[in-house]
Design an enzyme around this catalytic site. Structure first.
Site, PDB file in Angstrom:
ATOM      1  N   HIS A  46       0.857  -1.187   0.000  1.00 52.89           N
ATOM      2  CA  HIS A  46       0.000   0.000   0.000  1.00 52.89           C
ATOM      3  C   HIS A  46       0.894   1.237   0.000  1.00 52.89           C
ATOM      4  O   HIS A  46       2.039   1.185   0.464  1.00 52.89           O
ATOM      5  CB  HIS A  46      -0.879   0.025   1.251  1.00 52.89           C
ATOM      6  CG  HIS A  46      -1.917  -1.038   1.288  1.00 52.89           C
ATOM      7  ND1 HIS A  46      -2.970  -1.007   2.170  1.00 52.89           N
ATOM      8  CD2 HIS A  46      -2.070  -2.173   0.565  1.00 52.89           C
ATOM      9  CE1 HIS A  46      -3.738  -2.063   1.991  1.00 52.89           C
ATOM     10  NE2 HIS A  46      -3.197  -2.795   1.015  1.00 52.89           N
ATOM     11  N   GLU A  48       0.972   3.803   1.851  1.00 50.37           N
ATOM     12  CA  GLU A  48       1.473   4.175   3.186  1.00 50.37           C
ATOM     13  C   GLU A  48       2.648   3.302   3.606  1.00 50.37           C
ATOM     14  O   GLU A  48       3.631   3.797   4.159  1.00 50.37           O
ATOM     15  CB  GLU A  48       0.366   4.042   4.246  1.00 50.37           C
ATOM     16  CG  GLU A  48      -0.846   4.888   3.991  1.00 50.37           C
ATOM     17  CD  GLU A  48      -1.968   4.142   3.284  1.00 50.37           C
ATOM     18  OE1 GLU A  48      -3.129   4.372   3.640  1.00 50.37           O
ATOM     19  OE2 GLU A  48      -1.678   3.330   2.371  1.00 50.37           O
ATOM     20  N   CYS A  76      -5.998   1.772   5.966  1.00 57.50           N
ATOM     21  CA  CYS A  76      -6.592   0.514   6.406  1.00 57.50           C
ATOM     22  C   CYS A  76      -5.986   0.149   7.771  1.00 57.50           C
ATOM     23  O   CYS A  76      -5.026   0.788   8.220  1.00 57.50           O
ATOM     24  CB  CYS A  76      -6.318  -0.577   5.373  1.00 57.50           C
ATOM     25  SG  CYS A  76      -4.604  -1.139   5.341  1.00 57.50           S
ATOM     26  N   CYS A  79      -2.138  -0.424   7.653  1.00 56.63           N
ATOM     27  CA  CYS A  79      -1.367   0.811   7.498  1.00 56.63           C
ATOM     28  C   CYS A  79      -1.449   1.672   8.757  1.00 56.63           C
ATOM     29  O   CYS A  79      -0.462   2.303   9.151  1.00 56.63           O
ATOM     30  CB  CYS A  79      -1.847   1.579   6.277  1.00 56.63           C
ATOM     31  SG  CYS A  79      -1.461   0.724   4.735  1.00 56.63           S
TER      32      CYS A  79
END
Length: 142
Positions: A46, A48, A76, A79
């Site tokens: 992701h 992040e 999420c 993260c």
């Protein structure tokens, strides 16, 4: 957030869900990234996660106290936990994520007693632009 939006657009061009992230500190932008889960065949890639890894590598440290994370979508749970573990000072995010969010929705990672660090949180930053990128991306695939 403009840089994060640029990273999100680049992710969409690569066929990735358009999420972008930036880490900045006293000396400016340290790292930037967009989603790369498909490209890297890595469910943890992701924006992040990638930007935290890049910033830690650039600074030669595992903590990012005093640094800010800008991301186009509510992080999420995975993260959010990484943000806490990295000790990010401030989290700025655009669109909320009712389906997979982990900050204001879902498990609300930062309010759990097991969470060792909670960043200052600012939501709704460039939310319209962030939401539009996501809606357009998914509409084109249906």
């Amino acid at each position: 957030m403009d840089i994060a939006l640029k990273e999100a657009r680049a992710a969409a061009t690569r066929g990735e869900v358009p999420v972008g992230a930036v880490i900045a500190g006293p000396d400016g932008v340290i790292a930037r990234a967009g989603n790369r889960t498909r490209e890297l065949n890595d469910p943890t890639a992701h924006a992040e996660m990638l930007v935290i890894r890049a910033a830690c590598s650039a600074l030669g440290q595992e903590r990012l106290g005093g640094y800010d994370l800008y991301v186009t979508l509510e992080p999420c749970p995975m993260c959010a936990a990484a943000i806490s573990n990295a000790r990010i000072a401030r989290l700025y995010y655009g669109a909320g994520d009712p389906k997979s969010g982990g900050v204001a929705q879902g498990p609300r990672v930062f309010v759990h007693p097991q969470c060792h660090h909670k960043p200052e949180i600012y939501d709704g930053i460039a939310a319209t632009e962030s939401e539009t990128l996501l809606l357009d991306f998914f509409a084109a695939r249906r």
